[in-house]
Design a protein around this motif. Structure first.
Motif, PDB file in Angstrom:
ATOM      1  N   SER A   1       0.830  -1.206   0.000  1.00 20.29           N
ATOM      2  CA  SER A   1       0.000   0.000   0.000  1.00 20.29           C
ATOM      3  C   SER A   1       0.866   1.258   0.000  1.00 20.29           C
ATOM      4  O   SER A   1       0.546   2.248  -0.673  1.00 20.29           O
ATOM      5  CB  SER A   1      -0.929   0.012   1.218  1.00 20.29           C
ATOM      6  N   THR A   2       1.954   1.225   0.749  1.00 16.23           N
ATOM      7  CA  THR A   2       2.869   2.370   0.784  1.00 16.23           C
ATOM      8  C   THR A   2       3.443   2.637  -0.596  1.00 16.23           C
ATOM      9  O   THR A   2       3.605   3.792  -1.010  1.00 16.23           O
ATOM     10  CB  THR A   2       4.018   2.107   1.781  1.00 16.23           C
ATOM     11  N   PHE A   3       3.722   1.579  -1.350  1.00 11.96           N
ATOM     12  CA  PHE A   3       4.255   1.742  -2.693  1.00 11.96           C
ATOM     13  C   PHE A   3       3.252   2.472  -3.587  1.00 11.96           C
ATOM     14  O   PHE A   3       3.614   3.408  -4.313  1.00 11.96           O
ATOM     15  CB  PHE A   3       4.615   0.381  -3.281  1.00 11.96           C
ATOM     16  N   LEU A   4       1.985   2.075  -3.543  1.00  6.31           N
ATOM     17  CA  LEU A   4       0.964   2.776  -4.333  1.00  6.31           C
ATOM     18  C   LEU A   4       0.887   4.243  -3.928  1.00  6.31           C
ATOM     19  O   LEU A   4       0.824   5.139  -4.784  1.00  6.31           O
ATOM     20  CB  LEU A   4      -0.410   2.141  -4.143  1.00  6.31           C
ATOM     21  N   ARG A   5       0.892   4.494  -2.637  1.00 10.21           N
ATOM     22  CA  ARG A   5       0.773   5.868  -2.147  1.00 10.21           C
ATOM     23  C   ARG A   5       2.002   6.689  -2.521  1.00 10.21           C
ATOM     24  O   ARG A   5       1.901   7.894  -2.791  1.00 10.21           O
ATOM     25  CB  ARG A   5       0.546   5.868  -0.637  1.00 10.21           C
ATOM     26  N   ALA A   6       3.158   6.049  -2.567  1.00  8.55           N
ATOM     27  CA  ALA A   6       4.376   6.750  -3.006  1.00  8.55           C
ATOM     28  C   ALA A   6       4.284   7.120  -4.484  1.00  8.55           C
ATOM     29  O   ALA A   6       4.706   8.199  -4.901  1.00  8.55           O
ATOM     30  CB  ALA A   6       5.605   5.884  -2.744  1.00  8.55           C
ATOM     31  N   LEU A   7       3.711   6.226  -5.283  1.00  8.81           N
ATOM     32  CA  LEU A   7       3.578   6.503  -6.713  1.00  8.81           C
ATOM     33  C   LEU A   7       2.670   7.699  -6.981  1.00  8.81           C
ATOM     34  O   LEU A   7       2.921   8.478  -7.913  1.00  8.81           O
ATOM     35  CB  LEU A   7       3.041   5.279  -7.451  1.00  8.81           C
ATOM     36  N   ILE A   8       1.615   7.855  -6.179  1.00 10.67           N
ATOM     37  CA  ILE A   8       0.696   8.975  -6.422  1.00 10.67           C
ATOM     38  C   ILE A   8       1.096  10.225  -5.642  1.00 10.67           C
ATOM     39  O   ILE A   8       0.424  11.250  -5.732  1.00 10.67           O
ATOM     40  CB  ILE A   8      -0.768   8.601  -6.085  1.00 10.67           C
ATOM     41  N   GLY A   9       2.195  10.146  -4.872  1.00 14.09           N
ATOM     42  CA  GLY A   9       2.696  11.318  -4.163  1.00 14.09           C
ATOM     43  C   GLY A   9       2.082  11.553  -2.808  1.00 14.09           C
ATOM     44  O   GLY A   9       2.184  12.656  -2.254  1.00 14.09           O
ATOM     45  N   ALA A  10       1.438  10.530  -2.235  1.00  9.49           N
ATOM     46  CA  ALA A  10       0.771  10.692  -0.935  1.00  9.49           C
ATOM     47  C   ALA A  10       1.713  10.472   0.246  1.00  9.49           C
ATOM     48  O   ALA A  10       1.366  10.809   1.380  1.00  9.49           O
ATOM     49  CB  ALA A  10      -0.418   9.741  -0.828  1.00  9.49           C
ATOM     50  N   VAL A  11       2.874   9.879   0.006  1.00 12.31           N
ATOM     51  CA  VAL A  11       3.885   9.742   1.062  1.00 12.31           C
ATOM     52  C   VAL A  11       5.217  10.247   0.504  1.00 12.31           C
ATOM     53  O   VAL A  11       5.508  10.053  -0.681  1.00 12.31           O
ATOM     54  CB  VAL A  11       4.040   8.283   1.575  1.00 12.31           C
ATOM     55  N   PRO A  12       6.026  10.894   1.350  1.00 16.40           N
ATOM     56  CA  PRO A  12       7.303  11.428   0.863  1.00 16.40           C
ATOM     57  C   PRO A  12       8.327  10.309   0.638  1.00 16.40           C
ATOM     58  O   PRO A  12       8.320   9.292   1.337  1.00 16.40           O
ATOM     59  CB  PRO A  12       7.742  12.365   1.992  1.00 16.40           C
TER      60      PRO A  12
END
Length: 254
Positions: free
Chosen positions: A45-56
């Motif tokens: 899930s962190t990987f998806l969020r990193a791709l869309i810019g939701a986690v630094p």
């Protein structure tokens, strides 16, 4: 050379000083379905969020094609059960959408008759289809799904994946989905990424199912089940014998 829709180069993420993802490089091309599998806590899930810019990012970079439109289906969404809200009203948050646009998105998600239903009256499968419809409102070039079949039974999950394949055919979008449904994920994927803080292995579904790294994470017992759902339909997406066989495989497996 085709420019990828989105690419990660040496992507690393730390949360609270703890490394979650390390040195991930991947490209997503137009029109392909990429599934991300891995054990709990592997950073999917962190990987998806990193791709869309939701986690630094702590290291590396993500590059998106100019003007890239992304649709995102979350793992789950909690709604206040005491709040009356129709499906159309939900689709119109935070900005209002026309009835025609709502109906088209619901049709793409396979639930054209839900427009006036109350959100609190929907089954789990219907609720996930509405979340899918919301992600499809702007006709994205890239659709991302974070364990969107969580809580659905096996037939419901298989039907959802079949709908995702139809969405790819109808909209021509690329799809990246995190999944724990190892028994059905093979049918819907062009490429599988096995993640455990880093990329353990990647490639065609059968290649990953045979990989020692994958077998070490999931055991040898999964391969026979997964082989039944091998990616069989043709990439021309016609409705010939391959397409029919693909659905018969699903029916036998239920």
């Amino acid at each position: 050379m085709t420019v990828p829709l989105i690419s990660a180069k040496d992507l690393s993420v730390q949360l609270d000083g703890r490394p979650i993802l390390q040195h991930i490089s991947v490209e997503i091309a137009a029109g392909e379905i990429v599934t991300i599998v891995g054990p709990n806590g592997s950073g999917k899930s962190t990987f998806l969020r990193a791709l869309i810019g939701a986690v630094p990012l702590s290291k590396g970079r993500v590059t998106r094609a100019p003007g890239l439109k992304i649709g995102y289906v979350p793992q789950k969404l909690a709604l206040d059960a005491s709040l009356p809200m129709t499906v159309q009203r939900f689709l119109g948050l935070p900005r209002r959408v026309s009835t025609a646009a709502a109906l088209q998105a619901l049709g793409n998600a396979g639930v054209p008759d839900l427009c006036n239903r109350q959100m609190t009256d929907l089954s789990g499968g219907q609720f996930q289809r509405v979340l899918l419809a919301r992600a499809l409102l702007d006709r994205p070039q890239l659709l991302m799904l974070d364990e969107a079949t969580q809580g659905l039974d096996q037939p419901g999950a298989a039907a959802f994946y079949q709908r995702i394949e139809q969405v790819r055919q109808e909209l021509g979008c690329a799809i990246v989905m995190v999944s724990h449904d190892l028994h059905v994920v093979m049918a819907a994927s062009d490429r599988v990424l096995c993640l455990n803080g880093h990329i353990c292995c990647q490639g065609s579904p059968q290649m990953v199912a045979d990989a020692p790294e994958y077998r070490a994470l999931f055991g040898t017992g999964t391969k026979g089940t997964m082989a039944l759902y091998r990616h069989q339909h043709s990439h021309s997406h016609d409705h010939g014998p391959d397409h029919q066989d693909h659905h018969h495989e699903h029916e036998r497996a239920q």
